[in-house]
Design a protein around this motif. Structure first.
Motif, PDB file in Angstrom:
ATOM      1  N   CYS A 143     -23.704   9.682  17.519  1.00 34.20           N
ATOM      2  CA  CYS A 143     -23.584   8.321  16.978  1.00 34.20           C
ATOM      3  C   CYS A 143     -22.178   8.111  16.439  1.00 34.20           C
ATOM      4  CB  CYS A 143     -24.616   8.100  15.870  1.00 34.20           C
ATOM      5  SG  CYS A 143     -24.565   6.448  15.141  1.00 34.20           S
ATOM      6  N   GLY A 144     -21.378   7.320  17.190  1.00 34.32           N
ATOM      7  CA  GLY A 144     -20.024   6.980  16.739  1.00 34.32           C
ATOM      8  C   GLY A 144     -19.128   8.185  16.567  1.00 34.32           C
ATOM      9  N   ASN A 145     -19.382   9.232  17.317  1.00 33.16           N
ATOM     10  CA  ASN A 145     -18.599  10.473  17.213  1.00 33.16           C
ATOM     11  C   ASN A 145     -18.622  11.004  15.778  1.00 33.16           C
ATOM     12  OD1 ASN A 145     -17.087  12.591  18.269  1.00 33.16           O
ATOM     13  ND2 ASN A 145     -15.130  11.568  17.805  1.00 33.16           N
ATOM     14  N   ARG A 146     -19.741  10.749  15.101  1.00 30.41           N
ATOM     15  CA  ARG A 146     -19.865  11.186  13.718  1.00 30.41           C
ATOM     16  C   ARG A 146     -21.033  12.153  13.511  1.00 30.41           C
ATOM     17  NH1 ARG A 146     -18.994   5.566  10.254  1.00 30.41           N
ATOM     18  NH2 ARG A 146     -16.868   5.116  10.981  1.00 30.41           N
ATOM     19  N   ALA A 147     -22.163  11.774  14.019  1.00 28.22           N
ATOM     20  CA  ALA A 147     -23.351  12.602  13.769  1.00 28.22           C
ATOM     21  C   ALA A 147     -24.312  12.515  14.966  1.00 28.22           C
ATOM     22  CB  ALA A 147     -24.056  12.147  12.493  1.00 28.22           C
ATOM     23  N   PRO A 148     -25.022  13.607  15.266  1.00 29.69           N
ATOM     24  CA  PRO A 148     -26.023  13.566  16.348  1.00 29.69           C
ATOM     25  C   PRO A 148     -27.310  12.881  15.887  1.00 29.69           C
ATOM     26  CG  PRO A 148     -25.964  15.740  15.359  1.00 29.69           C
ATOM     27  CD  PRO A 148     -24.888  14.945  14.676  1.00 29.69           C
ATOM     28  N   TYR A 149     -28.078  12.341  16.829  1.00 26.37           N
ATOM     29  CA  TYR A 149     -29.361  11.717  16.494  1.00 26.37           C
ATOM     30  C   TYR A 149     -30.303  11.832  17.699  1.00 26.37           C
ATOM     31  CZ  TYR A 149     -28.197   7.556  19.259  1.00 26.37           C
ATOM     32  OH  TYR A 149     -27.881   6.705  20.279  1.00 26.37           O
ATOM     33  N   ASP A 150     -31.604  11.729  17.408  1.00 25.11           N
ATOM     34  CA  ASP A 150     -32.642  11.848  18.428  1.00 25.11           C
ATOM     35  C   ASP A 150     -33.049  10.451  18.855  1.00 25.11           C
ATOM     36  OD1 ASP A 150     -34.849  12.322  20.002  1.00 25.11           O
ATOM     37  OD2 ASP A 150     -35.709  13.823  18.646  1.00 25.11           O
ATOM     38  N   MET A 151     -32.786  10.113  20.085  1.00 26.41           N
ATOM     39  CA  MET A 151     -33.038   8.762  20.582  1.00 26.41           C
ATOM     40  C   MET A 151     -34.505   8.382  20.541  1.00 26.41           C
ATOM     41  SD  MET A 151     -30.479   8.641  23.863  1.00 26.41           S
ATOM     42  CE  MET A 151     -31.146   7.059  24.346  1.00 26.41           C
ATOM     43  N   SER A 152     -35.408   9.386  20.573  1.00 29.51           N
ATOM     44  CA  SER A 152     -36.838   9.083  20.570  1.00 29.51           C
ATOM     45  C   SER A 152     -37.348   8.719  19.181  1.00 29.51           C
ATOM     46  CB  SER A 152     -37.633  10.276  21.132  1.00 29.51           C
ATOM     47  OG  SER A 152     -37.464  11.416  20.289  1.00 29.51           O
ATOM     48  N   LYS A 153     -36.583   8.991  18.148  1.00 28.27           N
ATOM     49  CA  LYS A 153     -37.045   8.745  16.780  1.00 28.27           C
ATOM     50  C   LYS A 153     -36.055   7.950  15.941  1.00 28.27           C
ATOM     51  CE  LYS A 153     -39.482  13.173  16.728  1.00 28.27           C
ATOM     52  NZ  LYS A 153     -39.616  14.465  16.019  1.00 28.27           N
ATOM     53  N   GLN A 154     -34.794   7.907  16.322  1.00 31.86           N
ATOM     54  CA  GLN A 154     -33.751   7.299  15.495  1.00 31.86           C
ATOM     55  C   GLN A 154     -32.925   6.305  16.305  1.00 31.86           C
ATOM     56  OE1 GLN A 154     -32.043  11.174  14.573  1.00 31.86           O
ATOM     57  NE2 GLN A 154     -32.535  10.872  12.376  1.00 31.86           N
ATOM     58  N   THR A 155     -32.107   5.559  15.565  1.00 34.06           N
ATOM     59  CA  THR A 155     -31.253   4.561  16.198  1.00 34.06           C
ATOM     60  C   THR A 155     -29.850   4.670  15.598  1.00 34.06           C
ATOM     61  OG1 THR A 155     -33.139   3.058  16.464  1.00 34.06           O
ATOM     62  CG2 THR A 155     -30.919   2.102  16.675  1.00 34.06           C
ATOM     63  N   CYS A 156     -28.857   4.463  16.424  1.00 32.76           N
ATOM     64  CA  CYS A 156     -27.462   4.437  15.954  1.00 32.76           C
ATOM     65  C   CYS A 156     -27.048   2.980  15.764  1.00 32.76           C
ATOM     66  CB  CYS A 156     -26.554   5.130  16.971  1.00 32.76           C
ATOM     67  SG  CYS A 156     -24.793   5.110  16.500  1.00 32.76           S
ATOM     68  N   CYS A 157     -26.848   2.599  14.527  1.00 37.81           N
ATOM     69  CA  CYS A 157     -26.496   1.209  14.206  1.00 37.81           C
ATOM     70  C   CYS A 157     -25.129   1.166  13.548  1.00 37.81           C
ATOM     71  CB  CYS A 157     -27.541   0.592  13.272  1.00 37.81           C
ATOM     72  SG  CYS A 157     -29.200   0.489  13.981  1.00 37.81           S
ATOM     73  N   GLY A 158     -24.139   0.659  14.247  1.00 39.44           N
ATOM     74  CA  GLY A 158     -22.792   0.526  13.690  1.00 39.44           C
ATOM     75  C   GLY A 158     -22.181   1.848  13.292  1.00 39.44           C
ATOM     76  N   GLY A 159     -22.457   2.895  14.034  1.00 36.53           N
ATOM     77  CA  GLY A 159     -21.912   4.210  13.734  1.00 36.53           C
ATOM     78  C   GLY A 159     -22.700   4.964  12.681  1.00 36.53           C
ATOM     79  N   ARG A 160     -23.856   4.445  12.282  1.00 34.35           N
ATOM     80  CA  ARG A 160     -24.698   5.122  11.290  1.00 34.35           C
ATOM     81  C   ARG A 160     -26.090   5.334  11.860  1.00 34.35           C
ATOM     82  NH1 ARG A 160     -24.324   2.299   5.555  1.00 34.35           N
ATOM     83  NH2 ARG A 160     -25.440   4.254   5.079  1.00 34.35           N
ATOM     84  N   VAL A 161     -26.662   6.490  11.580  1.00 32.21           N
ATOM     85  CA  VAL A 161     -27.983   6.837  12.079  1.00 32.21           C
ATOM     86  C   VAL A 161     -29.032   6.305  11.126  1.00 32.21           C
ATOM     87  CG1 VAL A 161     -29.545   8.718  12.695  1.00 32.21           C
ATOM     88  CG2 VAL A 161     -27.102   8.907  13.195  1.00 32.21           C
ATOM     89  N   THR A 162     -30.015   5.518  11.650  1.00 32.65           N
ATOM     90  CA  THR A 162     -31.115   4.977  10.843  1.00 32.65           C
ATOM     91  C   THR A 162     -32.437   5.362  11.448  1.00 32.65           C
ATOM     92  OG1 THR A 162     -31.096   2.887  12.076  1.00 32.65           O
ATOM     93  CG2 THR A 162     -29.691   3.020  10.108  1.00 32.65           C
ATOM     94  N   GLY A 163     -33.465   5.391  10.652  1.00 31.99           N
ATOM     95  CA  GLY A 163     -34.812   5.689  11.146  1.00 31.99           C
ATOM     96  C   GLY A 163     -35.397   4.514  11.884  1.00 31.99           C
ATOM     97  N   GLY A 164     -36.203   4.781  12.883  1.00 33.00           N
ATOM     98  CA  GLY A 164     -36.818   3.713  13.692  1.00 33.00           C
ATOM     99  C   GLY A 164     -36.079   3.519  14.983  1.00 33.00           C
ATOM    100  N   LEU A 165     -36.655   2.675  15.793  1.00 30.88           N
ATOM    101  CA  LEU A 165     -36.110   2.455  17.135  1.00 30.88           C
ATOM    102  C   LEU A 165     -35.324   1.157  17.230  1.00 30.88           C
ATOM    103  CD1 LEU A 165     -39.211   3.633  19.240  1.00 30.88           C
ATOM    104  CD2 LEU A 165     -37.168   4.931  18.545  1.00 30.88           C
ATOM    105  N   SER A 166     -35.123   0.475  16.122  1.00 26.18           N
ATOM    106  CA  SER A 166     -34.393  -0.793  16.143  1.00 26.18           C
ATOM    107  C   SER A 166     -33.497  -0.883  14.916  1.00 26.18           C
ATOM    108  CB  SER A 166     -35.365  -1.972  16.171  1.00 26.18           C
ATOM    109  OG  SER A 166     -34.653  -3.191  16.071  1.00 26.18           O
ATOM    110  N   CYS A 167     -32.394  -1.595  15.060  1.00 24.16           N
ATOM    111  CA  CYS A 167     -31.472  -1.804  13.939  1.00 24.16           C
ATOM    112  C   CYS A 167     -31.940  -2.908  13.017  1.00 24.16           C
ATOM    113  CB  CYS A 167     -30.065  -2.131  14.461  1.00 24.16           C
ATOM    114  SG  CYS A 167     -29.264  -0.756  15.323  1.00 24.16           S
TER     115      CYS A 167
END
Length: 377
Positions: A352-376
């Motif tokens: 996510c934004g060359n900052r942190a890894p995230y699991d696409m099946s459980k998380q979402t990358c919103c504006g370079g930040r990882v959030t819980g859920g599948l939508s921003c």
């Protein structure tokens, strides 16, 4: 003999009779005169009658003999402030300001100022932020200046080296030692001497000037032609700078195998590019033509090792991630910010934004930040 006084026909005011001096008679009186010691009779002056004064027709008015006394009003005299006994000519102004102390003496700060422990007259209308002292004189620092204890008009003069120069508006002149010269007037200041020259076209070399486009200065005391001569370590070499170059204490020819490795602090060392390299300001073993620098180390251009943030690493077992060497073969890893690497074989892991890894099946990358859920949202 008896003297009879004449009688006037009507009464008149008596007129004063001036006394006549009596002449002193000798001791022996001549015949027919009064004996000694007897004064001669004085002849009486005829009385002149005064014309009658006509009285006014209106009845007389009784007037007072004198005017009534007015109340006493003393004349107000300017009072000198007791703090200015040393300067009797100074009389404080009417305004009153805060009372301040100067070497134990209280004074009215509206009309006086404390300079070097002495109470001195304050310039009229000068606010506190522009009030300054020139030894024992108070002045307005917007209009005047102090030059070695001498007060001068700063609008038309400058203090240069402790000397007052009166040439014109202060913004048009600048100082050169104890002299003032006109800005942009074709002058240069060369070691305290005003010389003819155009800034940017000419420059100083010691006490003299030279033209920048065809001359150079050696050790700030000698000018020379760089086409025919060169200066190394403050000394003239006698060789043209187009064919030789200075390298520390050495003079090396240009366009040959020898080069100059210039490090921090101005140090310089010559090196042979066929067997050495200049890395980080240091001469290290390894031909420059076949090696590359990695910090203070050299790497063969055709080797397997690579450079990561000034350190070498082996891509077969390590990965370079943002200047950090991490475990894991580079071919199977994805660099993801400072958190580390991601295995390329994982289908759901992303960065996510060359900052942190995230699991696409459980998380979402919103504006370079990882959030819980599948939508921003």
């Amino acid at each position: 003999q008896q003297i009879q006084a004449p009688v006037a026909a009507q009464p008149v005011a008596a007129q004063p009779v001036e006394a006549q001096p009596v002449a002193t008679q000798p001791e022996t009186a001549p015949p027919g005169t009064a004996p000694p010691g007897t004064a001669e009779p004085v002849a009486a002056k005829p009385v002149v009658q005064q014309p009658a004064v006509q009285q006014p027709a209106h009845p007389p008015v009784d007037l007072p003999l004198r005017m009534p006394a007015l109340p006493f009003q003393p004349v107000q005299q300017p009072v000198q402030h007791p703090n200015f006994i040393h300067n009797p000519a100074f009389i404080p102004a009417v305004p009153q300001g805060p009372i301040k102390s100067c070497s134990g003496i209280n004074y009215n700060s509206a009309v006086a100022h404390c300079c070097m422990g002495m109470v001195t007259p304050r310039p009229i209308g000068v606010p506190d932020q522009h009030l300054a002292c020139c030894i024992t004189q108070a002045y307005n620092n917007l209009t005047h200046g102090c030059c070695m204890g001498q007060l001068f008009d700063a609008l038309i003069s400058q203090c240069c080296g402790g000397k007052v120069n009166t040439n014109g508006p202060a913004g048009q002149y600048k100082c050169c030692a104890d002299q003032a010269y006109q800005r942009g007037g074709g002058y240069l200041c060369c070691q305290g001497n005003v010389k003819n020259g155009i800034p940017g076209v000419d420059a100083c070399c010691g006490h003299e000037t030279y033209e920048l486009h065809n001359r150079a200065c050696c050790a700030n005391h000698t000018t020379y032609d760089p086409q025919d001569d060169m200066c190394c370590n403050g000394m003239m070499i006698g060789e043209p700078a187009t064919q030789f170059m200075c390298c520390g204490q050495d003079i090396i020819p240009r366009f040959q195998e020898l080069k100059c490795c210039k490090g921090n602090g101005g140090r310089a060392m010559k090196y042979d590019i066929n067997s050495e390299s200049c890395c980080g300001g240091f001469v290290v073993p390894g031909a420059e033509l076949s090696h590359t620098c990695c910090g203070r180390q050299v790497l063969p251009l055709w080797g397997t090792r690579r450079c990561c943030g000034g350190r070498t690493y082996e891509p077969m077992s390590q990965t370079c991630c943002n200047g950090r060497v991490l475990l894991g073969p580079e071919s199977n890893s994805i660099c993801c910010g400072t958190e580390g690497t991601l295995p390329r074989s994982s289908p759901n892991l992303r960065c996510c934004g060359n900052r942190a890894p995230y699991d696409m099946s459980k998380q979402t990358c919103c504006g370079g930040r990882v959030t819980g859920g599948l939508s921003c949202i």
